[in-house]
Design a protein around this motif. Structure first.
Motif, PDB file in Angstrom:
ATOM      1  N   GLY A  87       0.923  -1.261  -0.066  1.00 22.49           N
ATOM      2  CA  GLY A  87       0.122  -0.026  -0.070  1.00 22.49           C
ATOM      3  C   GLY A  87       0.728   1.228   0.082  1.00 22.49           C
ATOM      4  N   LEU A  88       2.027   1.148   0.679  1.00 27.17           N
ATOM      5  CA  LEU A  88       2.833   2.368   0.716  1.00 27.17           C
ATOM      6  C   LEU A  88       3.450   2.734  -0.383  1.00 27.17           C
ATOM      7  CD1 LEU A  88       4.213   4.396   2.905  1.00 27.17           C
ATOM      8  CD2 LEU A  88       5.850   2.819   3.116  1.00 27.17           C
ATOM      9  N   VAL A  89       4.047   1.325  -1.163  1.00 32.94           N
ATOM     10  CA  VAL A  89       4.677   1.835  -2.382  1.00 32.94           C
ATOM     11  C   VAL A  89       3.610   2.465  -3.624  1.00 32.94           C
ATOM     12  CG1 VAL A  89       5.658   0.726  -4.407  1.00 32.94           C
ATOM     13  CG2 VAL A  89       6.252   0.212  -2.422  1.00 32.94           C
ATOM     14  N   ILE A  90       2.518   1.697  -3.637  1.00 29.14           N
ATOM     15  CA  ILE A  90       1.446   2.089  -4.571  1.00 29.14           C
ATOM     16  C   ILE A  90       1.155   3.770  -4.193  1.00 29.14           C
ATOM     17  CG2 ILE A  90      -1.071   1.814  -5.236  1.00 29.14           C
ATOM     18  CD1 ILE A  90      -0.330  -1.183  -5.073  1.00 29.14           C
ATOM     19  N   ALA A  91       0.951   3.920  -2.930  1.00 25.83           N
ATOM     20  CA  ALA A  91       0.401   5.281  -2.755  1.00 25.83           C
ATOM     21  C   ALA A  91       1.248   6.401  -2.918  1.00 25.83           C
ATOM     22  CB  ALA A  91      -0.135   5.308  -1.319  1.00 25.83           C
ATOM     23  N   SER A  92       2.664   5.641  -2.589  1.00 24.60           N
ATOM     24  CA  SER A  92       3.724   6.904  -2.911  1.00 24.60           C
ATOM     25  C   SER A  92       4.168   7.231  -4.232  1.00 24.60           C
ATOM     26  CB  SER A  92       5.207   6.284  -2.349  1.00 24.60           C
ATOM     27  OG  SER A  92       4.949   5.951  -0.897  1.00 24.60           O
ATOM     28  N   GLU A  93       3.565   6.416  -5.151  1.00 23.90           N
ATOM     29  CA  GLU A  93       3.707   6.732  -6.584  1.00 23.90           C
ATOM     30  C   GLU A  93       2.552   7.219  -7.175  1.00 23.90           C
ATOM     31  OE1 GLU A  93       3.078   4.818  -9.634  1.00 23.90           O
ATOM     32  OE2 GLU A  93       4.468   5.556 -10.760  1.00 23.90           O
ATOM     33  N   SER A  94       1.486   7.046  -6.614  1.00 24.83           N
ATOM     34  CA  SER A  94       0.111   7.321  -7.107  1.00 24.83           C
ATOM     35  C   SER A  94      -0.146   8.812  -7.617  1.00 24.83           C
ATOM     36  CB  SER A  94      -0.939   7.005  -6.052  1.00 24.83           C
ATOM     37  OG  SER A  94      -0.961   8.042  -5.094  1.00 24.83           O
ATOM     38  N   ILE A  95       0.445   9.803  -6.967  1.00 31.30           N
ATOM     39  CA  ILE A  95       0.327  11.313  -7.730  1.00 31.30           C
ATOM     40  C   ILE A  95       1.497  11.632  -8.266  1.00 31.30           C
ATOM     41  CG2 ILE A  95      -0.094  13.657  -6.954  1.00 31.30           C
ATOM     42  CD1 ILE A  95      -2.701  12.180  -6.256  1.00 31.30           C
ATOM     43  N   ILE A 171       0.035   7.886   4.685  1.00 35.07           N
ATOM     44  CA  ILE A 171       1.464   8.564   4.892  1.00 35.07           C
ATOM     45  C   ILE A 171       1.911   8.582   3.292  1.00 35.07           C
ATOM     46  CG2 ILE A 171       3.705   8.060   5.446  1.00 35.07           C
ATOM     47  CD1 ILE A 171       2.456   6.996   7.886  1.00 35.07           C
ATOM     48  N   GLY A 172       1.843   7.199   2.750  1.00 37.02           N
ATOM     49  CA  GLY A 172       2.259   7.254   1.143  1.00 37.02           C
ATOM     50  C   GLY A 172       1.633   8.309   0.487  1.00 37.02           C
TER      51      GLY A 172
END
Lengths: 284, 334
Positions: A87-95, A171-172
């Motif tokens: 989840g952190l990796v996907i969220a960190s890259e999403s925007i 956080i991501g």
């Protein structure tokens, strides 16, 4: 090219959509994540790590070094640790990834509240967690060897894992909102992930201090680990364990508050927390 | 005079975009200064300027992606303090637009149609119409990652039209297209303005394309407008100082450049100012701007024809937007 088709109707001045913007963004993101393969690749990596963990535990079990109840807790905690990483990796890259691919600008040009755009992406980034947890269950059942703690532990694992996934995905998203490049946001996300693993490794003297207690208390992952450990290994009753969750729940609410009340309305073409609120508010 | 008066003042159709004294700064650097102009519906406005002139910043401010530091604008009567309502009324093709990889063109347009407030069935219908309009109905169900650059640009234009906008902003739409693709896209832009009664703001480096399809033009340099008005007005405005209108360029076969130059040099009131290896001979006629007449220019042609030198091309310097652009941006830099 043919002549222009006559417009079906004049400008869409009012919102007549049968779906809210966050749902549309969520669905589109899900497609990109799952059909595009990114979530699948991360889940495959998750599966390998879980399999290795289960194999090591099973090997220890054969040597009678680890009791089944401990293996249940270790497996559930491992699942949470690796699951929140996805989840952190996907969220960190999403925007930040959309900024890099120049696909963010058309989204910003849509007449949608930026909070809804961020919420849709946030939900999509959370989506691998339940799949990852479901994937873990057969391993836990196998290692439990009929231990009575199996189903309660799995239920609490789902609750605590969801809490940590919500916090770390949030956080991501924050990191991604404030980063211009996905490389930066992934690096910062990874750093946060490593820091979240630190509390159990800190010296005992430090953990005994007030600062040490605060560090342990506010880290949702550490709180979840303590909860499972004390609840199922030390066999404490739930009433005694609730206080462990107060701080992580407050931290999670704080993260979501910053994300949706402060950062999301400031979503812009460039990263950084100081942008003005162009995308927030109603149309009135 | 209203600060926004200018470009489309004489247009019979009503103003659809009014920019008034807009400033935009990045830190201490001013990217836009006193941007004021008006665009009427059904007209195409060319946004010109060298790199870094502020064109893209201006478009981002006018499309609500960036907030102006000061000043305001209106789209279809809605003020810039209501960005979400403005977004419902504009369509934008940003420069270097990216696309999702695992979505078909039809799905992409349907998605944006819904984001712009259409119901799913309506969005699908509009998606089909727009794909047909941009000549992509046969490829609508293919994944966007399989599209060529030209197809993506057409899809980007179709996306900009999903909400049937009042104003369409196109930032460098022909960048990277082959000549045929450029021509087709420009025809489509003209059609959008005429048949949809939309105002179109077209930013481009290709001056010939602006000149060919734009009704009005705004020339920017270093963040401010250096000329605005109808294309004819701007051409006249630049030529009024007489520095360029006295020069004509004649193209002759490369092996006859010297002969042509010698014939012209022998004429009264004509001076050869430049010889181009590709066959262009630049000639200054008349002793002043006022004395340079059509007859003077025709005499140059008559002399060459009488000498049996074939004429492959002829143009009056200052009669093209490119000359005006170079003149105005050079003046501003100086």
């Amino acid at each position: 090219m043919t002549a222009t088709a006559a417009p079906a109707e004049r400008a869409v001045a009012d919102d007549r959509s049968d779906r809210p913007a966050w749902w549309l963004v969520f669905r589109q993101e899900l497609e990109e994540l799952w059909v595009g393969g990114k979530a699948l690749y991360l889940l495959i990596l998750f599966g390998i790590l879980i399999s290795i963990t289960a194999f090591l535990l099973a090997t220890n079990s054969e040597l009678s070094l680890t009791p089944p109840r401990t293996m249940i807790i270790v497996m559930i905690h491992t699942s949470m640790t690796f699951g929140l990483f996805i989840g952190l990796v996907i969220a960190s890259e999403s925007i930040s990834g959309e900024r890099e691919r120049a696909t963010l600008e058309p989204l910003l040009l849509a007449p949608a509240d930026h909070r809804q755009i961020v919420f849709g992406k946030y939900l999509a980034a959370l989506s691998p967690w339940p799949i990852a947890y479901l994937y873990t269950i057969p391993y836990v059942i196998t290692l439990a060897q009929g231990d009575l703690a199996l189903w309660p532990a799995l239920a609490w694992g789902a609750i605590l894992g969801t809490l940590t996934a919500i916090a770390f995905t949030g956080i991501g998203m924050l990191v991604s909102l404030w980063s211009t490049s996905s490389r930066t946001s992934l690096f910062v996300g990874l750093l946060i992930y490593i820091v979240a693993q630190l509390p159990p490794q800190l010296p005992g003297e430090f953990l005994a201090t007030t600062a040490g207690a605060v560090v342990q208390a506010i880290d949702p992952l550490e709180a979840a680990r303590q909860f499972l450990q004390q609840g199922f290994i030390d066999v404490k009753i739930v009433d005694e364990l609730w206080p462990l969750l107060y701080a992580p729940i407050a931290v999670t609410i704080g993260i979501l508050g910053v994300l949706f009340l402060y950062a999301a309305p400031r979503l812009g073409l460039e990263g950084g927390p100081t942008r003005s609120r162009r995308g927030a508010g109603s149309e009135a | 005079m209203h600060p926004a008066d200018g470009v489309a003042d004489r247009a019979s159709s009503r103003p659809i975009l009014v920019a008034s004294d807009i400033y935009r700064s990045y830190g201490t650097r001013r990217a836009l200064r006193a941007l004021s102009f008006t665009l009427a519906s059904g007209r195409v406005l060319g946004f010109l300027g060298p790199n870094g002139a502020g064109k893209t910043t201006a478009i981002r401010v006018l499309t609500t992606v960036l907030e102006p530091t000061s000043g305001r604008f209106e789209v279809d009567g809605i003020g810039s303090e209501e960005p979400i309502r403005i977004r419902r009324r504009i369509g934008v093709l940003p420069e270097g637009l990216g696309f999702p990889r695992h979505t078909s063109g039809a799905e992409y347009l349907t998605y944006y149609g819904q984001l712009f407030g259409r119901r799913q069935a309506d969005a699908r219908q509009v998606s089909r119409e727009l794909l047909e309009m941009v000549g992509m109905s046969a490829r609508g169900d293919s994944l966007i990652e399989t599209y060529s650059h030209g197809m993506r640009q057409r899809l980007g234009i179709a996306r900009a039209l999903v909400n049937d906008p009042r104003v369409v902003f196109l930032d460098e739409p022909t960048l990277g297209l082959d000549p045929r693709g450029q021509q087709e896209l420009l025809e489509m832009i003209r059609t959008i303005a005429q048949e949809r009664d939309a105002g179109v703001v077209l930013s481009s480096h290709l001056l010939s394309e602006i000149e060919g399809i734009c009704d009005d033009v705004v020339i920017m340099n270093q963040g401010q407008i250096v000329a605005k008005g109808s294309v004819t007005d701007v051409l006249g405005q630049a030529a009024s100082d007489g520095t360029t209108e006295r020069t004509v360029r004649v193209r002759v076969p490369v092996d006859q450049v010297d002969a042509a130059a010698a014939r012209i040099a022998a004429m009264d009131g004509a001076t050869v100012t430049d010889l181009d290896p590709r066959g262009w001979v630049s000639v200054q006629v008349g002793s002043s701007a006022a004395s340079a007449t059509d007859a003077d220019r025709n005499r140059v042609l008559e002399t060459l024809i009488a000498s049996g030198i074939p004429i492959l091309g002829f143009e009056v310097a200052g009669g093209r937007l490119q000359d005006v652009f170079l003149q105005l941006t050079a003046e501003a830099i100086a």
